[in-house]
Write an enzyme that holds these catalytic residues in place. Structure first.
Site, PDB file in Angstrom:
ATOM      1  N   ASP A   1      34.283  46.896  42.716  1.00  0.00           N
ATOM      2  CA  ASP A   1      34.597  45.723  41.892  1.00  0.00           C
ATOM      3  C   ASP A   1      35.971  45.158  42.240  1.00  0.00           C
ATOM      4  O   ASP A   1      36.977  45.852  42.150  1.00  0.00           O
ATOM      5  CB  ASP A   1      34.569  46.088  40.408  1.00  0.00           C
ATOM      6  CG  ASP A   1      33.211  46.588  39.955  1.00  0.00           C
ATOM      7  OD1 ASP A   1      32.499  45.831  39.290  1.00  0.00           O
ATOM      8  OD2 ASP A   1      32.869  47.746  40.274  1.00  0.00           O
ATOM      9  N   ASP A  56      36.772  50.216  47.574  1.00  0.00           N
ATOM     10  CA  ASP A  56      36.501  50.111  46.153  1.00  0.00           C
ATOM     11  C   ASP A  56      35.437  49.022  46.006  1.00  0.00           C
ATOM     12  O   ASP A  56      35.267  48.184  46.901  1.00  0.00           O
ATOM     13  CB  ASP A  56      37.791  49.748  45.418  1.00  0.00           C
ATOM     14  CG  ASP A  56      37.557  49.404  43.961  1.00  0.00           C
ATOM     15  OD1 ASP A  56      36.950  50.230  43.255  1.00  0.00           O
ATOM     16  OD2 ASP A  56      37.960  48.301  43.547  1.00  0.00           O
ATOM     17  N   ASP A  86      41.861  47.305  44.947  1.00  0.00           N
ATOM     18  CA  ASP A  86      42.615  46.277  44.213  1.00  0.00           C
ATOM     19  C   ASP A  86      43.262  46.823  42.947  1.00  0.00           C
ATOM     20  O   ASP A  86      43.558  46.078  42.016  1.00  0.00           O
ATOM     21  CB  ASP A  86      41.693  45.099  43.855  1.00  0.00           C
ATOM     22  CG  ASP A  86      40.688  45.446  42.760  1.00  0.00           C
ATOM     23  OD1 ASP A  86      40.189  46.593  42.757  1.00  0.00           O
ATOM     24  OD2 ASP A  86      40.412  44.579  41.899  1.00  0.00           O
TER      25      ASP A  86
END
Length: 221
Positions: A14, A12, A169
């Protein structure tokens, strides 16, 4: 799910690979100032970054999505962000050093993000990142937590999904990885709200800090 040495690592963007929250916080507070409001603390904004622009608008000015006013505010925020997409954003340390070594060894890696391409490409250019596969929010008809972007990234890298780790996250990252048949790797250093417990996500592996993640990845060199 196998947690053996992966052929490819997918990230991922960001909050997992790149710390983009400082620039998104600036854009969020620019929206606040536009509405005559005082800036929000950085920590409060950081926890909402992975939830996207609409969540930041709601946080900033209290207007839920689904209205013209919200849409205008979201565009204002994104326009401000686009002007300064990589002013303060940096790769998380020590993931930056690990990625240099992994890339130099011609090992496979990629990015699968729900960030649109118009913001992703300038960011990657500024950070000199050249993933072997890049899937953005607007590349396919679906986005995470659907597995299709992860499958497409694996296809472009010419590896089986089962041979990939997907690191993220957000719970949708874990859901996407599980649905794609990849090893789901949850990290606790990203943009996680106070009420969320990343250790409860449906992952295969959990790493509290970026150093913990890098220590595990370094074993694959």
């Amino acid at each position: 799910m196998s947690t053996s040495i992966p052929e490819a690592i997918l990230f991922d963007l960001d909050g997992t690979l790149v710390d983009t929250a400082p620039d998104l916080a600036e854009a969020t507070n620019a929206l606040r100032r536009h509405h005559g409001l005082t800036p929000l603390p950085y920590g409060k904004i950081r926890g909402q970054v992975s939830n996207g622009g609409s969540a930041l608008v709601t946080l900033a000015i209290g207007i839920e999505s689904g209205s013209t006013e919200h849409d205008r505010a979201r565009q204002y925020l994104l326009d401000n962000y686009e002007k300064s997409v990589a002013v303060h954003s940096r790769l998380f340390e020590p993931l930056d050093q690990w990625l240099d070594r992994w890339h130099s060894a011609s090992r496979l890696w990629g990015i699968v993000t729900n960030k649109p391409r118009r913001y992703t490409l300038p960011l990657l250019d500024a950070l000199a990142l050249t993933p072997g596969a890049l899937l953005c929010a607007d590349d396919l008809a679906v986005r995470k937590p659907a597995p299709e972007p992860l499958w497409e990234a694996a296809r472009r890298l010419n590896v089986a999904p089962q041979a990939c780790w997907y690191v993220g996250d957000h719970i949708r990252d874990m859901e996407a990885a599980k649905a794609a048949g990849m090893t789901a790797v949850a990290v606790g250093y990203g943009y996680i709200s106070e009420e969320d417990d990343y250790q409860q996500w449906p992952a295969d592996l959990w790493f509290e800090t970026c150093k913990d993640l890098v220590d595990a990845l370094t074993a694959f060199h």
